[in-house]
Design an enzyme around this catalytic site. Structure first.
Site, mmCIF file in Angstrom:
data_model
loop_
_atom_site.group_PDB
_atom_site.id
_atom_site.type_symbol
_atom_site.label_atom_id
_atom_site.label_comp_id
_atom_site.label_asym_id
_atom_site.label_seq_id
_atom_site.Cartn_x
_atom_site.Cartn_y
_atom_site.Cartn_z
ATOM 1 N N ARG A 44 0.726 -1.187 0.063
ATOM 2 C CA ARG A 44 0.027 0.003 0.115
ATOM 3 C C ARG A 44 1.070 1.105 -0.113
ATOM 4 N NH1 ARG A 44 -1.651 1.182 4.799
ATOM 5 N NH2 ARG A 44 -2.573 -0.805 5.142
ATOM 6 N N TYR A 96 -17.011 17.201 -13.683
ATOM 7 C CA TYR A 96 -17.552 16.026 -13.809
ATOM 8 C C TYR A 96 -18.474 15.623 -12.730
ATOM 9 C CZ TYR A 96 -16.714 10.970 -13.143
ATOM 10 O OH TYR A 96 -16.912 9.428 -13.190
ATOM 11 N N ASP A 167 -8.479 19.034 -13.206
ATOM 12 C CA ASP A 167 -8.602 17.876 -13.631
ATOM 13 C C ASP A 167 -8.449 18.070 -15.068
ATOM 14 O OD1 ASP A 167 -10.096 15.648 -14.662
ATOM 15 O OD2 ASP A 167 -11.720 15.834 -13.444
ATOM 16 N N LYS A 192 -9.739 7.057 -18.608
ATOM 17 C CA LYS A 192 -10.207 7.480 -19.815
ATOM 18 C C LYS A 192 -9.028 7.303 -20.875
ATOM 19 C CE LYS A 192 -13.775 8.161 -17.277
ATOM 20 N NZ LYS A 192 -14.137 9.484 -16.597
HETATM 21 C C1 LIG Z 1 -14.090 9.820 -15.384
HETATM 22 C C2 LIG Z 1 -13.747 11.337 -14.801
HETATM 23 C C3 LIG Z 1 -13.422 11.435 -13.441
HETATM 24 C C4 LIG Z 1 -13.486 10.203 -12.488
HETATM 25 O O1 LIG Z 1 -12.818 9.073 -12.688
HETATM 26 P P1 LIG Z 1 -12.851 7.505 -12.573
HETATM 27 O O2 LIG Z 1 -11.783 6.825 -12.910
HETATM 28 O O3 LIG Z 1 -14.096 7.135 -13.116
HETATM 29 O O4 LIG Z 1 -13.111 7.335 -10.984
HETATM 30 C C5 LIG Z 1 -12.932 12.308 -13.054
HETATM 31 N N1 LIG Z 1 -12.908 13.772 -13.833
HETATM 32 C C6 LIG Z 1 -13.391 13.494 -15.250
HETATM 33 C C7 LIG Z 1 -13.199 14.533 -15.999
HETATM 34 C C8 LIG Z 1 -13.736 12.283 -15.592
HETATM 35 O O5 LIG Z 1 -14.235 12.088 -16.878
#
Ligand SMILES: *Cc1c(COP(=O)(O)O)cnc(C)c1O
Length: 377
Positions: A44, A96, A167, A192
């Protein structure tokens, strides 16, 4: 070095001359009984495979520190773990959906206040109080693809002693590097574009700040939402083709956006910079391309359900960034946690569709959209 090269060559010199890194699965590591010291102690805290991925993540971003988490939300949660009771965060209204949920459902119990601002471009000194500890930005915003001036937000926030967290999921370091523009922390859903094959959940955090880095290492150790060695290995491999995939996806998205914008059955198309000439100039000044997500609305009178049913390729599913095209309806699928009022204020209409363009031949995607539009008429 160019980012295409970094993605492939950031890790070298593996044992036995292997050209890909090994996977170390051990949950625990032997220590020297005299010093009780070792490079690794317990998975961890850190492990060799995750550490290798974190080297790649930091190299891509040109950052001093990189951290891998079990999901994008775990990464965002680590950034939010910097906040304490009484702190206030300013966020763009169309963040998001999961980030909105965190602010809406988790912040109150922690005594943290999240304040959504419809247009971060309008932010002024008057928006900051002595409690403002962080500005959380997504640019292009999701799913409206509105652009925020990162340099301006950084100047404003720093002059009030607040951190800027970006983000960067939609852009990836291939197209936009917020740390180089002055941001303190970058979070990404690696689920993504970085992973790119819709089969892996992961999140990343990068920073140049040594003190913040200690907090993120603590978030891994204390909160425990770390990425497994298997998934760390897979992400190392996936990232090698990130620049290549994104280049193709972006070129196709540009072509599809132009096609849809000229189509009589499409009411409007949203792309980064489409909101205004000023936002187009701004985006070009801080990113090297529009990415591969576009949003659009069908013309009045068209049957949305018939359109979506008729589509052969884009699956009707949330998420984005994979090699296969996906389409979704943000109002009910990704931003359903927002109140209807907040959605309306953020410009997320009930009929807005968000298309994540994959690596299929663009001619096949265009033909598919055309036949589905005809079916919806
Ligand atoms: C999908 C997404 C998240 C969250 O990510 P996960 O891997 O699904 O937890 C955060 N910000 C954006 C812009 C996203 O598209």
């Amino acid at each position: 070095m160019h980012i295409d090269t970094i993605a492939v060559q950031a890790l070298r010199d593996h044992e036995h001359g292997a050209v890909v890194p090994p996977i170390h699965l051990a949950s625990t590591f032997e220590l020297d009984p005299a010093t009780e010291d070792g490079a690794y102690a317990y998975q961890r805290g850190s492990n060799p495979t995750r550490a290798q991925l974190e080297t790649v993540i930091a190299a891509l971003e040109g950052a001093r520190h990189g951290f891998a988490f079990a999901s994008g939300m775990a990464a965002t949660g680590a950034a939010f773990s910097l906040l304490a009771g009484g702190d206030e965060v300013i966020l763009s209204a169309s963040v998001y959906g999961g980030t909105y949920r965190f602010v809406d459902k988790v912040f109150p119990g922690r005594g943290v206040t999240g304040r959504f601002v419809t247009d971060l471009g309008d932010l002024t000194d008057a928006d900051f109080t002595e409690h403002t500890r962080m500005v959380f930005v997504e640019t292009p915003a999701n799913p409206t693809l509105r652009i925020t001036d990162l340099r301006r937000i950084v100047d404003l926030a720093h002059s009030h002693g607040a951190l800027v967290v970006v983000d960067n999921t939609f852009m990836t370091p291939v197209l936009q590097r917020p740390l180089a523009l002055g941001a303190d922390v970058v979070v990404q859903s690696a689920t993504k574009y970085l992973a790119g094959h819709s089969d892996l959940l992961a999140g990343t955090v990068t920073t140049d700040d040594d003190e913040l880095a200690e907090t993120f290492a603590l978030a891994q150790k204390a909160l425990g939402g770390v990425l497994s060695p298997f998934d760390s290995y897979r992400l190392i491999q996936d990232i090698k083709t990130l620049p290549l995939r994104l280049e193709r996806q972006q070129a196709s998205a540009v072509e599809i956006a132009a096609h849809l914008a000229a189509h009589e059955d499409v009411a409007r198309v949203l792309t980064p910079g489409s909101f205004s000439e000023a936002e187009a100039v701004l985006h070009a000044s801080q990113a090297s391309g529009p990415g591969a997500v576009i949003s659009f609305e069908l013309a009045e009178g068209l049957d949305r359900v018939a359109f979506l049913r008729a589509l052969r390729f884009p699956a009707y599913a949330v998420s984005l960034g994979g090699v296969e095209s996906l389409i979704c309806r943000p109002a009910t699928m990704t931003h359903e946690a927002m109140t209807p009022e907040d959605r309306a204020a953020a410009g997320i209409g009930d009929e807005l569709l968000r298309l994540s363009v994959g690596i299929e031949a663009v001619a096949d995607l265009v033909a598919d959209l055309d036949q589905a539009l005809a079916a919806a008429r």
